[in-house]
Structure formats: structure tokens, C-alpha cells
Design a protein around this motif. Structure first.
Motif, PDB file in Angstrom:
ATOM      1  N   PHE A 110       0.858  -1.176   0.000  1.00 14.63           N
ATOM      2  CA  PHE A 110       0.000   0.000   0.000  1.00 14.63           C
ATOM      3  C   PHE A 110       0.899   1.233   0.000  1.00 14.63           C
ATOM      4  CE2 PHE A 110      -3.414  -2.291   2.776  1.00 14.63           C
ATOM      5  CZ  PHE A 110      -3.893  -2.967   1.675  1.00 14.63           C
ATOM      6  N   LEU A 111       0.630   2.182  -0.879  1.00 15.40           N
ATOM      7  CA  LEU A 111       1.268   3.488  -0.836  1.00 15.40           C
ATOM      8  C   LEU A 111       0.262   4.394  -0.155  1.00 15.40           C
ATOM      9  CD1 LEU A 111       3.699   5.240  -1.583  1.00 15.40           C
ATOM     10  CD2 LEU A 111       2.548   5.748  -3.747  1.00 15.40           C
ATOM     11  N   SER A 112       0.514   4.657   1.114  1.00 15.83           N
ATOM     12  CA  SER A 112      -0.482   5.314   1.964  1.00 15.83           C
ATOM     13  C   SER A 112      -0.153   6.782   2.186  1.00 15.83           C
ATOM     14  CB  SER A 112      -0.543   4.594   3.315  1.00 15.83           C
ATOM     15  OG  SER A 112      -1.485   5.212   4.161  1.00 15.83           O
ATOM     16  N   LEU A 113      -1.049   7.646   1.738  1.00 12.47           N
ATOM     17  CA  LEU A 113      -0.947   9.072   2.046  1.00 12.47           C
ATOM     18  C   LEU A 113      -1.206   9.239   3.534  1.00 12.47           C
ATOM     19  CD1 LEU A 113      -0.739  12.051   1.081  1.00 12.47           C
ATOM     20  CD2 LEU A 113      -3.218  11.972   0.757  1.00 12.47           C
ATOM     21  N   ASP A 114      -0.301   9.916   4.230  1.00 10.68           N
ATOM     22  CA  ASP A 114      -0.456  10.128   5.667  1.00 10.68           C
ATOM     23  C   ASP A 114      -1.427  11.283   5.889  1.00 10.68           C
ATOM     24  OD1 ASP A 114      -0.195   9.986   8.385  1.00 10.68           O
ATOM     25  OD2 ASP A 114       1.793  10.877   8.458  1.00 10.68           O
ATOM     26  N   ASP A 115      -2.721  10.942   5.830  1.00 12.70           N
ATOM     27  CA  ASP A 115      -3.766  11.965   5.920  1.00 12.70           C
ATOM     28  C   ASP A 115      -4.734  11.735   7.076  1.00 12.70           C
ATOM     29  OD1 ASP A 115      -5.017   9.714   4.961  1.00 12.70           O
ATOM     30  OD2 ASP A 115      -5.987  10.712   3.272  1.00 12.70           O
ATOM     31  N   GLY A 116      -4.433  10.744   7.925  1.00 10.97           N
ATOM     32  CA  GLY A 116      -5.298  10.473   9.062  1.00 10.97           C
ATOM     33  C   GLY A 116      -6.469   9.571   8.734  1.00 10.97           C
ATOM     34  N   VAL A 117      -6.560   9.070   7.501  1.00 10.83           N
ATOM     35  CA  VAL A 117      -7.670   8.215   7.085  1.00 10.83           C
ATOM     36  C   VAL A 117      -7.185   6.777   6.964  1.00 10.83           C
ATOM     37  CG1 VAL A 117      -9.323   7.729   5.236  1.00 10.83           C
ATOM     38  CG2 VAL A 117      -8.797  10.092   5.850  1.00 10.83           C
ATOM     39  N   GLY A 118      -7.919   5.851   7.558  1.00  7.96           N
ATOM     40  CA  GLY A 118      -7.619   4.433   7.396  1.00  7.96           C
ATOM     41  C   GLY A 118      -6.799   3.847   8.521  1.00  7.96           C
ATOM     42  N   ASN A 119      -6.560   2.548   8.394  1.00 11.08           N
ATOM     43  CA  ASN A 119      -5.881   1.783   9.437  1.00 11.08           C
ATOM     44  C   ASN A 119      -4.384   2.051   9.533  1.00 11.08           C
ATOM     45  OD1 ASN A 119      -8.255   0.388  10.104  1.00 11.08           O
ATOM     46  ND2 ASN A 119      -7.931  -1.049   8.428  1.00 11.08           N
ATOM     47  N   TYR A 120      -3.785   2.674   8.522  1.00 13.28           N
ATOM     48  CA  TYR A 120      -2.328   2.793   8.477  1.00 13.28           C
ATOM     49  C   TYR A 120      -1.841   4.228   8.558  1.00 13.28           C
ATOM     50  CZ  TYR A 120      -3.235  -1.908   6.981  1.00 13.28           C
ATOM     51  OH  TYR A 120      -3.698  -3.193   6.926  1.00 13.28           O
TER      52      TYR A 120
END
Length: 114
Positions: free
Chosen positions: A24-34
Motif C-alpha cells: 500500500f502506498l499510503s498518504l499520511d492523511d489520518g484516514v484508514g488503518n495505516y
């Protein structure tokens, strides 16, 4: 969308993540489990997260091709991404860039597999 991963970046990722994984390339935006907290900085922050290959996460509802297989991301975070993306290494940091330049100068590689 395509993510090219240089040999140096592959080595850095594979030194942290051995075996089967979904990425997963996860944007650190406060949304989701990661994403623990949204980014309050002016810059854009992503994490490359390895999860179990069979894990499904409704937040990561888009994918792109890469040299390591599909990489999943939150569809709305695509506004921060470009068609031609690249992971490379500079000063021992994983760098995410596109045609217009650097997107994130220090992408952490995180193993969340069980």
C-alpha cells in the motif's frame, strides 16, 4: 499509472520486506488503518506499507503497476501522484518522484504483516 522502482530502491525495500507481501502506498492523511495522524506539514507524506497478500482494505481502492507488482493506494490520493512515478534512493532515504520532481523525500517502508 506506473511506478518505476530503481535497483537501489528495490534493494532498500527488499532489505526490510522479505517474502510475499501486498504493498500500500499510503498518504499520511489520518484516514484508514495505516495513518496515525494527518500531516500538518506543507509537504506531502507517504508510507510504503507491506501487508499480508490476501488482505483487503476498502480504503486502498485503486492500484498502479510497479516493478514489484501492483501497489494499492487511496483513489483520492491520486491527486498528489503523477502518471510516471519513480522510487529511488538518495542519502539512504526512499524518494518518491514524478515528472514534475520530488513528491516525498523520505518514504518509510513499514512491515504490517502478521
Amino acid at each position: 499509472m506506473k511506478l518505476t522502482i530503481t535497483d537501489a530502491a528495490k534493494e532498500k525495500i527488499q532489505n526490510k520486506i522479505q517474502g510475499d507481501a501486498k504493498f500500500f502506498l499510503s498518504l499520511d492523511d489520518g484516514v484508514g488503518n495505516y495513518s496515525d495522524a494527518g500531516s500538518c506539514a506543507i509537504d506531502t507524506s507517504f508510507d510504503l506499507i507491506a501487508v499480508d497478500p490476501d488482505l483487503e482494505d476498502k480504503d486502498f481502492n485503486a492500484s498502479m503497476d510497479s516493478d514489484l507488482g501492483p501497489i494499492y493506494y487511496k483513489d483520492y490520493s491520486g491527486s498528489f501522484l503523477e502518471q510516471n512515478l519513480k522510487f529511488d534512493v538518495m542519502y539512504n532515504a526512499l524518494i518518491l518522484s514524478g515528472d514534475s520532481g520530488m513528491i516525498d523525500g523520505n518514504v518509510p517502508v513499514i512491515d504490517k504483516r502478521k
